[in-house]
Write a protein that holds these residues in place. Structure first.
Motif, mmCIF file in Angstrom:
data_model
loop_
_atom_site.group_PDB
_atom_site.id
_atom_site.type_symbol
_atom_site.label_atom_id
_atom_site.label_comp_id
_atom_site.label_asym_id
_atom_site.label_seq_id
_atom_site.Cartn_x
_atom_site.Cartn_y
_atom_site.Cartn_z
ATOM 1 N N PRO A 1 -21.240 -4.268 -0.139
ATOM 2 C CA PRO A 1 -20.791 -5.152 0.939
ATOM 3 C C PRO A 1 -19.914 -4.438 1.959
ATOM 4 N N LYS A 2 -19.625 -5.155 3.048
ATOM 5 C CA LYS A 2 -18.887 -4.600 4.170
ATOM 6 C C LYS A 2 -17.472 -4.196 3.800
ATOM 7 N N ASP A 3 -16.843 -4.967 2.908
ATOM 8 C CA ASP A 3 -15.437 -4.713 2.573
ATOM 9 C C ASP A 3 -15.273 -3.874 1.316
ATOM 10 N N PHE A 4 -16.299 -3.131 0.956
ATOM 11 C CA PHE A 4 -16.251 -2.353 -0.295
ATOM 12 C C PHE A 4 -15.113 -1.332 -0.261
ATOM 13 N N SER A 5 -15.076 -0.502 0.765
ATOM 14 C CA SER A 5 -14.012 0.521 0.872
ATOM 15 C C SER A 5 -12.649 -0.123 1.081
ATOM 16 N N ALA A 6 -12.629 -1.192 1.899
ATOM 17 C CA ALA A 6 -11.347 -1.865 2.158
ATOM 18 C C ALA A 6 -10.744 -2.403 0.872
ATOM 19 N N ASN A 7 -11.569 -2.959 0.002
ATOM 20 C CA ASN A 7 -11.062 -3.478 -1.266
ATOM 21 C C ASN A 7 -10.658 -2.359 -2.212
ATOM 22 N N LEU A 8 -11.331 -1.214 -2.098
ATOM 23 C CA LEU A 8 -10.963 -0.088 -2.964
ATOM 24 C C LEU A 8 -9.569 0.435 -2.639
ATOM 25 N N VAL A 9 -9.200 0.417 -1.356
ATOM 26 C CA VAL A 9 -7.872 0.922 -0.981
ATOM 27 C C VAL A 9 -6.834 -0.184 -1.001
ATOM 28 N N SER A 10 -7.248 -1.432 -1.262
ATOM 29 C CA SER A 10 -6.295 -2.547 -1.229
ATOM 30 C C SER A 10 -5.204 -2.461 -2.280
ATOM 31 N N PRO A 11 -5.394 -1.804 -3.451
ATOM 32 C CA PRO A 11 -4.264 -1.702 -4.395
ATOM 33 C C PRO A 11 -3.061 -0.984 -3.830
ATOM 34 N N GLY A 12 -3.234 -0.259 -2.709
ATOM 35 C CA GLY A 12 -2.078 0.369 -2.073
ATOM 36 C C GLY A 12 -1.145 -0.637 -1.442
ATOM 37 N N SER A 13 -1.617 -1.877 -1.265
ATOM 38 C CA SER A 13 -0.778 -2.951 -0.726
ATOM 39 C C SER A 13 -0.608 -4.009 -1.792
ATOM 40 N N PHE A 14 0.662 -4.318 -2.133
ATOM 41 C CA PHE A 14 0.926 -5.290 -3.185
ATOM 42 C C PHE A 14 0.596 -6.712 -2.734
ATOM 43 N N ASP A 15 0.454 -6.910 -1.440
ATOM 44 C CA ASP A 15 0.242 -8.268 -0.950
ATOM 45 C C ASP A 15 -1.228 -8.664 -0.916
ATOM 46 N N ALA A 16 -2.139 -7.707 -0.857
ATOM 47 C CA ALA A 16 -3.550 -8.057 -0.653
ATOM 48 C C ALA A 16 -4.470 -7.147 -1.444
ATOM 49 N N ALA A 17 -4.279 -7.110 -2.764
ATOM 50 C CA ALA A 17 -5.136 -6.294 -3.619
ATOM 51 C C ALA A 17 -6.369 -7.102 -4.019
#
Length: 682
Positions: free
Chosen positions: A114-130
């Motif tokens: 999906p489109k947000d695949f990479s975005a979700n992979l790097v999301s653990p770097g933000s505690f607000d939107a993992a």
């Protein structure tokens, strides 16, 4: 009739013509058709998955991590899959097109990133939107059921690989953060040390401040006391000023005629001074005359004394020295004259009159000055009276102001007391803060020592472990070389049973000629079984040869495998021949039922322990499960301690089959109407 003659007789009957020979040949080939062909078709299906078309949809738009690194995980996964050639990946532009292809069977399945695949992979770097990164898989069991299982394994592998890679990067950033925390804590420790020094300085200042506030409190108290005295003094001043004003007013009234009176006094004093001066002149003249008269008298008398002394010295009455002494005594104490008394009195009076004249002159001068100063004195008294009035008003205002000042001094004293108390608390708090700052600095330094500060090599190693904390060390004691090799023990064993089962369709378990003979039942039974054994042995040998050489099974113990195949053929042929010989045509159904039971209980595909509990008993009773287990040990090179018991077990099954065949011979020695005309013949 011997056993071998009985067996040879049956074999000669089966090979008497071309068709019987072809029948025997076909029966020999049955295990190959079932076992070898099946294994050939399924020998390495996983190696041919690249012939299966699969849709690959990459919609990932990439993302930027917190450290600024650009991540294109979707493209990376797609490239990895394409380069791996596990499936024949077909890049499809959209999800709907891929789903349609799976529905029609054009694609076996579809993998969508999906489109947000990479975005979700790097999301653990933000505690607000993992968020979890998703891989979407579309399958259709109508295309193939087992393919779904294979795809699950593939996506699991992709998931593991991506998760490990991203987790390693995340762990590396985390460990880098630990290093940053360590250095910052050291800086914080240094800062806390400086803070402690500063707070200690503050504490010293609070001590000084406390001392100053103590002095201020004492000074404020003294100020209050002084202000109290000042107020009392101001009140006294006000009272005195009122009295002074009243007195000066009276003085002003009393001295109103002072200029005129002083002028008259000056005039009278001048007249007195003039009279005294004239009197003094007369008295002084008279005193001079008297003094001259006295001096002349004294000189005459001295002359007489000198003359007398000369006569006396001349007469010898006295000595010259005595004469000099008399003269000296006269000079020292002249004899008073007759006028000495009045002259002396006059002289004294003259001196007094002179003093009176001088005094009256001074009085006259003073009276003149007083007369001259009278007007000024009168004006000064008036001014003093006016000033006294103003002083009286000012003193009253001062007294009132001093009360306000006294109140202010009281408040100042109270405030100074509170300030001193606050300074004391501040001093104590500063001491506590100083101790706390020292403790903070120490704890920060200690804590910094406990926070990891890995170097680059340690971070790489720890990141790999954290991203993939569990590694499986797979020690395979015995391993099948391929999917076909994994199924070979089961299908080879199954093919042997089916091959012998097919023999019973063309070969007689017991011949009528043998039953009509006088041979013992066991010989007839064994003679009827040996043809089955011979053909089954050929089946087993041919199947073993084709699988080993033709398919490349390469068993770890090829000779022992062949021996086990022969032993299995021996046991299977004895049981099948014995059951059919004993039961007749219904025995073929029993053999088929035994085949089905062994299919589901032998553990050829799934472990037999996963079957229902009743089938566990079947597994323990029937021979196929033991043969499958023994074949695995011989093909894969596992422990061989179970082979001798398996061989003995197959020998036991062989004896069991022979016993049933012997019972059948004894049973069929006696012909009945059913023997001549059976109810059913298969």
């Amino acid at each position: 009739m011997t056993v071998l003659r009985l067996a040879r007789s049956e074999l000669k009957r089966m090979t008497a013509g071309l068709l019987p020979k072809l029948t025997i040949l076909a029966l020999v080939m049955v295990p190959l058709l079932y076992g070898a062909v099946y294994l050939y078709a399924n020998w390495d299906p996983y190696g041919k998955l690249n012939q299966i078309d699969a849709a690959l949809v990459v919609e990932d738009s990439g993302a930027t991590s917190t450290d600024g690194t650009r991540l294109e995980a979707g493209k990376k996964v797609a490239e990895s899959l394409t380069d791996g050639h596990v499936f024949n990946w077909q890049t499809v532009s959209g999800s709907e097109q891929a789903d349609q292809g799976v529905s029609t069977g054009k694609y076996a399945f579809a993998l969508k990133i999906p489109k947000d695949f990479s975005a979700n992979l790097v999301s653990p770097g933000s505690f607000d939107a993992a968020n979890q990164a998703m891989l979407n898989v579309t399958t259709n069991d109508a295309n193939n059921y087992l393919l779904s299982t294979i795809v699950d394994k593939l996506t699991t592998a992709v998931h593991t690989t991506v998760a490990t890679e991203v987790g390693e990067e995340t762990a590396n950033q985390l460990l880098t953060g630990f290093g940053t925390i360590h250095s910052q804590m050291l800086k914080a420790s240094d800062g806390a040390g400086k803070l402690a020094d500063g707070v200690a300085t503050v504490h010293d200042g609070t001590v000084t401040l406390h001392q100053g506030t103590g002095e201020l409190k004492d000074g404020a108290a003294d100020l209050y006391n002084g202000q109290l005295k000042l107020r009392d003094g101001a009140n006294s001043l006000s009272t005195g000023a009122s009295q002074l004003s009243a007195g000066l007013t009276q003085l002003q009234d009393k001295t109103a005629t002072l200029p005129a009176d002083s002028q008259r006094l000056a005039d009278g004093a001048a007249q007195v001074a003039a009279g005294n001066a004239a009197l003094n002149t007369q008295v002084q003249g008279l005193a001079g005359q008297l003094a001259a008269s006295d001096q002349a008298a004294a000189q005459a008398q001295r002359s007489r004394i000198v003359a007398s002394n000369s006569r006396l010295v001349s007469a010898g009455a006295i000595t010259p020295a005595q004469a000099d002494a008399i003269l000296a005594d006269f000079d020292a104490n002249p004899a008073p004259s007759a006028a000495a008394g009045p002259a002396a009195s006059l002289k004294t009076a003259a001196a007094q009159i002179q003093q009176l004249a001088d005094g009256s002159a001074a009085v006259s001068a003073g009276a003149a000055k007083l007369a001259a100063a009278g007007p000024a004195l009168s004006g000064a008294v008036a001014q003093a009276a006016s000033g006294a009035d103003r002083l009286d008003g000012g003193a009253a205002a001062l007294a009132a102001g001093q009360q306000s000042a006294l109140d202010g001094a009281g408040k100042l004293s109270q405030g100074a007391g509170k300030l001193d108390e606050g300074a004391a608390q501040l001093e104590g708090g500063a001491a506590t803060a100083s101790d706390g700052a020292r403790t903070l600095a120490g704890e920060l330094a200690s804590g910094a020592g406990k926070v990891p500060n890995p170097d680059d090599a340690q971070k790489d190693s720890l990141a790999r472990v954290m991203a993939d904390p569990v590694a499986v060390s797979n020690v395979s004691q015995a391993k099948a070389g391929s999917y076909g090799a994994g199924l070979a023990p089961f299908f080879l064993t199954l093919a042997l049973w089916i091959g012998v089962f097919m023999l019973i369709q063309a070969m007689r378990p017991v011949t009528q000629r043998a039953l009509a003979s006088n041979a013992p039942a066991w010989k007839i039974a064994v003679g009827g079984w040996l043809p089955f054994l011979a053909v089954a042995a050929v089946q087993a040998s041919l199947l073993t040869l084709v699988v080993d050489v033709g398919l490349g099974l390469n068993p770890a113990h090829p000779l022992l495998m062949w021996v086990l195949m022969l032993a299995a053929a021996m046991a299977f042929s004895a049981i099948i021949q014995g059951v059919v010989a004993l039961l007749g045509s219904p025995g073929k159904l029993v053999v088929l039922i035994l085949l089905v039971l062994q299919l589901v209980s032998s553990g050829g595909t799934f472990p037999w322990q996963t079957t229902p509990e009743p089938l566990h008993v079947v597994h323990q009773l029937l021979p196929m499960g033991y043969v499958v287990s023994g074949m695995r040990h011989l093909i894969y090179g596992a422990d061989l301690t179970s082979i001798p018991p398996t061989m003995l077990g197959l020998l036991g099954y062989t004896l069991l089959g022979t016993a049933m065949s012997t019972m059948a011979v004894r049973k069929h020695k006696y012909w009945t109407l059913k023997t001549l005309k059976p109810e059913i013949a298969v």
